[in-house]
Design an enzyme around this catalytic site. Sequence first.
Site, PDB file in Angstrom:
ATOM      1  N   ASP A  28       0.509  -1.063  -0.183  1.00 57.86           N
ATOM      2  CA  ASP A  28       0.378  -0.153  -0.048  1.00 57.86           C
ATOM      3  C   ASP A  28       0.772   1.067   0.126  1.00 57.86           C
ATOM      4  O   ASP A  28       1.763   1.011   0.510  1.00 57.86           O
ATOM      5  CB  ASP A  28      -0.805   0.247   1.374  1.00 57.86           C
ATOM      6  CG  ASP A  28      -1.910   1.109   1.016  1.00 57.86           C
ATOM      7  OD1 ASP A  28      -2.643   1.031   0.203  1.00 57.86           O
ATOM      8  OD2 ASP A  28      -2.610   1.304   2.002  1.00 57.86           O
ATOM      9  N   ASN A  30       1.239   3.719  -3.004  1.00 55.45           N
ATOM     10  CA  ASN A  30       1.569   4.194  -4.389  1.00 55.45           C
ATOM     11  C   ASN A  30       1.402   4.967  -4.571  1.00 55.45           C
ATOM     12  O   ASN A  30       2.495   6.038  -5.048  1.00 55.45           O
ATOM     13  CB  ASN A  30       1.374   2.964  -5.402  1.00 55.45           C
ATOM     14  CG  ASN A  30       2.035   1.468  -5.029  1.00 55.45           C
ATOM     15  OD1 ASN A  30       3.028   1.252  -4.435  1.00 55.45           O
ATOM     16  ND2 ASN A  30       1.653   0.909  -6.239  1.00 55.45           N
ATOM     17  N   GLY A  31      -0.358   5.846  -4.727  1.00 54.79           N
ATOM     18  CA  GLY A  31      -0.800   6.816  -4.431  1.00 54.79           C
ATOM     19  C   GLY A  31       0.108   7.990  -3.778  1.00 54.79           C
ATOM     20  O   GLY A  31       0.045   9.232  -4.369  1.00 54.79           O
ATOM     21  N   HIS A  45       2.317   3.343  -9.084  1.00 51.76           N
ATOM     22  CA  HIS A  45       2.423   2.739  -9.341  1.00 51.76           C
ATOM     23  C   HIS A  45       3.407   1.822 -10.097  1.00 51.76           C
ATOM     24  O   HIS A  45       4.025   0.314  -9.891  1.00 51.76           O
ATOM     25  CB  HIS A  45       1.034   2.199  -9.437  1.00 51.76           C
ATOM     26  CG  HIS A  45      -0.165   2.380  -8.900  1.00 51.76           C
ATOM     27  ND1 HIS A  45      -0.786   1.900  -8.237  1.00 51.76           N
ATOM     28  CD2 HIS A  45      -1.454   2.995  -9.255  1.00 51.76           C
ATOM     29  CE1 HIS A  45      -1.937   2.417  -7.806  1.00 51.76           C
ATOM     30  NE2 HIS A  45      -2.111   3.295  -7.795  1.00 51.76           N
ATOM     31  N   ASN A  76     -10.577  -2.330  -5.297  1.00 47.68           N
ATOM     32  CA  ASN A  76      -9.802  -1.302  -6.251  1.00 47.68           C
ATOM     33  C   ASN A  76     -10.027  -0.940  -7.869  1.00 47.68           C
ATOM     34  O   ASN A  76     -10.168  -0.265  -8.271  1.00 47.68           O
ATOM     35  CB  ASN A  76      -8.379  -1.850  -6.726  1.00 47.68           C
ATOM     36  CG  ASN A  76      -7.865  -1.913  -5.122  1.00 47.68           C
ATOM     37  OD1 ASN A  76      -6.286  -2.471  -5.134  1.00 47.68           O
ATOM     38  ND2 ASN A  76      -8.099  -1.215  -4.142  1.00 47.68           N
ATOM     39  N   ARG A 191       2.135  -5.298   5.833  1.00 41.33           N
ATOM     40  CA  ARG A 191       1.660  -3.708   5.222  1.00 41.33           C
ATOM     41  C   ARG A 191       2.053  -2.792   5.429  1.00 41.33           C
ATOM     42  O   ARG A 191       2.770  -1.727   6.162  1.00 41.33           O
ATOM     43  CB  ARG A 191       0.034  -3.465   5.962  1.00 41.33           C
ATOM     44  CG  ARG A 191      -0.797  -1.879   5.044  1.00 41.33           C
ATOM     45  CD  ARG A 191      -1.799  -2.850   5.526  1.00 41.33           C
ATOM     46  NE  ARG A 191      -2.547  -1.365   4.165  1.00 41.33           N
ATOM     47  CZ  ARG A 191      -3.586  -0.968   3.767  1.00 41.33           C
ATOM     48  NH1 ARG A 191      -4.685  -2.772   4.426  1.00 41.33           N
ATOM     49  NH2 ARG A 191      -4.678  -0.864   3.263  1.00 41.33           N
ATOM     50  N   ARG A 197      -4.595  -1.733   9.005  1.00 40.42           N
ATOM     51  CA  ARG A 197      -5.730  -2.512   8.722  1.00 40.42           C
ATOM     52  C   ARG A 197      -5.862  -3.897   7.324  1.00 40.42           C
ATOM     53  O   ARG A 197      -4.702  -3.428   6.904  1.00 40.42           O
ATOM     54  CB  ARG A 197      -7.237  -1.681   8.534  1.00 40.42           C
ATOM     55  CG  ARG A 197      -6.763  -0.278   7.281  1.00 40.42           C
ATOM     56  CD  ARG A 197      -8.399   0.149   6.265  1.00 40.42           C
ATOM     57  NE  ARG A 197      -7.539   0.713   5.310  1.00 40.42           N
ATOM     58  CZ  ARG A 197      -7.159   2.218   5.721  1.00 40.42           C
ATOM     59  NH1 ARG A 197      -7.363   2.236   6.960  1.00 40.42           N
ATOM     60  NH2 ARG A 197      -6.918   2.858   4.528  1.00 40.42           N
ATOM     61  N   ILE A 198      -6.685  -4.295   7.447  1.00 39.94           N
ATOM     62  CA  ILE A 198      -6.311  -5.910   6.668  1.00 39.94           C
ATOM     63  C   ILE A 198      -6.754  -5.587   5.428  1.00 39.94           C
ATOM     64  O   ILE A 198      -6.831  -6.944   4.037  1.00 39.94           O
ATOM     65  CB  ILE A 198      -6.975  -7.180   7.340  1.00 39.94           C
ATOM     66  CG1 ILE A 198      -5.940  -7.804   8.625  1.00 39.94           C
ATOM     67  CG2 ILE A 198      -6.497  -8.537   6.843  1.00 39.94           C
ATOM     68  CD1 ILE A 198      -4.613  -7.539   8.956  1.00 39.94           C
ATOM     69  N   SER A 199      -8.094  -4.940   5.297  1.00 40.28           N
ATOM     70  CA  SER A 199      -8.455  -4.479   3.916  1.00 40.28           C
ATOM     71  C   SER A 199      -8.577  -6.035   3.223  1.00 40.28           C
ATOM     72  O   SER A 199      -8.434  -6.653   1.475  1.00 40.28           O
ATOM     73  CB  SER A 199      -7.805  -3.199   3.325  1.00 40.28           C
ATOM     74  OG  SER A 199      -7.052  -2.270   3.791  1.00 40.28           O
TER      75      SER A 199
HETATM   76  C1  IPE Z   1      -5.333  -2.916   0.646  1.00 39.34           C
HETATM   77  O1  IPE Z   1      -4.940  -1.471  -0.387  1.00 39.34           O
HETATM   78  C2  IPE Z   1      -5.675  -3.368  -1.950  1.00 39.34           C
HETATM   79  C3  IPE Z   1      -4.069  -3.467  -1.945  1.00 39.34           C
HETATM   80  C4  IPE Z   1      -2.927  -3.070  -1.311  1.00 39.34           C
HETATM   81  C5  IPE Z   1      -3.570  -4.336  -3.432  1.00 39.34           C
HETATM   82  P1  IPE Z   1      -6.809   0.080  -0.118  1.00 39.34           P
HETATM   83  O2  IPE Z   1      -5.661   1.163  -1.193  1.00 39.34           O
HETATM   84  O3  IPE Z   1      -7.197  -0.607  -1.762  1.00 39.34           O
HETATM   85  O4  IPE Z   1      -6.903  -0.395   1.363  1.00 39.34           O
HETATM   86  P2  IPE Z   1      -7.812   0.577   1.638  1.00 39.34           P
HETATM   87  O5  IPE Z   1      -8.910   0.890   0.770  1.00 39.34           O
HETATM   88  O6  IPE Z   1      -6.650   1.744   2.268  1.00 39.34           O
HETATM   89  O7  IPE Z   1      -8.618  -0.179   2.784  1.00 39.34           O
HETATM   90  C1  IPE Z   2      -1.493   0.427  -3.512  1.00 34.62           C
HETATM   91  O1  IPE Z   2      -1.764   1.720  -3.432  1.00 34.62           O
HETATM   92  C2  IPE Z   2      -1.976  -0.528  -4.474  1.00 34.62           C
HETATM   93  C3  IPE Z   2      -3.349  -0.772  -5.026  1.00 34.62           C
HETATM   94  C4  IPE Z   2      -3.913  -0.614  -4.279  1.00 34.62           C
HETATM   95  C5  IPE Z   2      -3.138  -1.361  -6.474  1.00 34.62           C
HETATM   96  P1  IPE Z   2      -2.548   2.987  -3.469  1.00 34.62           P
HETATM   97  O2  IPE Z   2      -3.083   3.123  -4.666  1.00 34.62           O
HETATM   98  O3  IPE Z   2      -3.600   2.229  -2.687  1.00 34.62           O
HETATM   99  O4  IPE Z   2      -1.990   4.090  -2.732  1.00 34.62           O
HETATM  100  P2  IPE Z   2      -2.251   4.957  -1.974  1.00 34.62           P
HETATM  101  O5  IPE Z   2      -3.548   4.521  -0.435  1.00 34.62           O
HETATM  102  O6  IPE Z   2      -3.507   5.462  -1.945  1.00 34.62           O
HETATM  103  O7  IPE Z   2      -0.946   5.234  -1.245  1.00 34.62           O
HETATM  104 MG    MG Z   3      -3.884   2.113  -0.253  1.00 32.39          MG
END
Ligand code: IPE
Ligand code: IPE
Ligand code: MG
Length: 253
Positions: A28, A30-31, A45, A76, A191, A197-199
């Site tokens: 988690d 990347n964004g 990503h 996602n 994580r 969290r476990i998501s």
């Molecule tokens: C969990 O991350 C899914 C992946 C890392 C692929 P998310 O960014 O989707 O989870 P939440 O929304 O923060 O719970």
């Molecule tokens: C995890 O990074 C990758 C995927 C869920 C595909 P995010 O894209 O959730 O990155 P944040 O949580 O928004 O920083």
């Molecule tokens: Mg995320």
Amino acid sequence: MTAPSDIEALRARVRARPLPRHVAIIMDGNGRWAEARGLPRVAGHREGSASVRAVAREARAVGVEALTLYALSVQNLARPPHEVRALMELLAEFLESERREIMDNGIRLAAIGDLDRLPGAVRSRLDALCAESRGNRGMVLTLALSYDGREELAQAARRAARRLAPGDIDAAALEAELWTAGLPELDLMVRTSGERRISNFLLWQCAYAELAFVETLWPDFRERELLEVLADFQGRERRFGLTGAQVRGAVDP
Ligand code: IPE
Ligand code: IPE
Ligand code: MG
């Protein structure tokens, strides 16, 4: 920045002690990594793909038997279409660029999740590389794609119900129907990005897994960060409900 000799010392230390057999990572952040640099989320990503490569290679090098990576949840898929499209393109690229590395290192690639929801071009590359690497014995690298932990449990229940009378459906019967059947018990779930969290990831399998939450964003999580969570795991005492004295083989006072 850690000097190369430091990382080698850390690697040697990790190798000298019992390793988790099965490690899962919720990749988690990347964004946020991209946003902090004024870049589009997709840039995060892309950098995250490089972390997948580095972490898989290091896990294999130290001797982890199974590495399961949460790459994409069903939830996602509801992100903006351009982000989902970019994730699929990166996945297709990854399957192409890592083919040699996977085969040369004896890695067996597997995938769990609702794979029918992946675009045809991704699905065909995935199926081809999973088939090609099937006989490899080095490390099982499982990608969770379009994955939904509650759905995994629901399908396990459906399959068990087709096979067995209700009174015969026990924990072992359900476990045998999970997508992870055949992998070693999950020892460590990591994580990144500071979220705790476990998501919806490996809900059943994390029953007795050690949990590690690290602040590092996934694109910054590389060899050294993996070694650090492995070293941290090695310092823990897992009790599985017993007393500390019991697991250490000492006599209870
Ligand atoms: C969990 O991350 C899914 C992946 C890392 C692929 P998310 O960014 O989707 O989870 P939440 O929304 O923060 O719970
Ligand atoms: C995890 O990074 C990758 C995927 C869920 C595909 P995010 O894209 O959730 O990155 P944040 O949580 O928004 O920083
Ligand atoms: Mg995320």
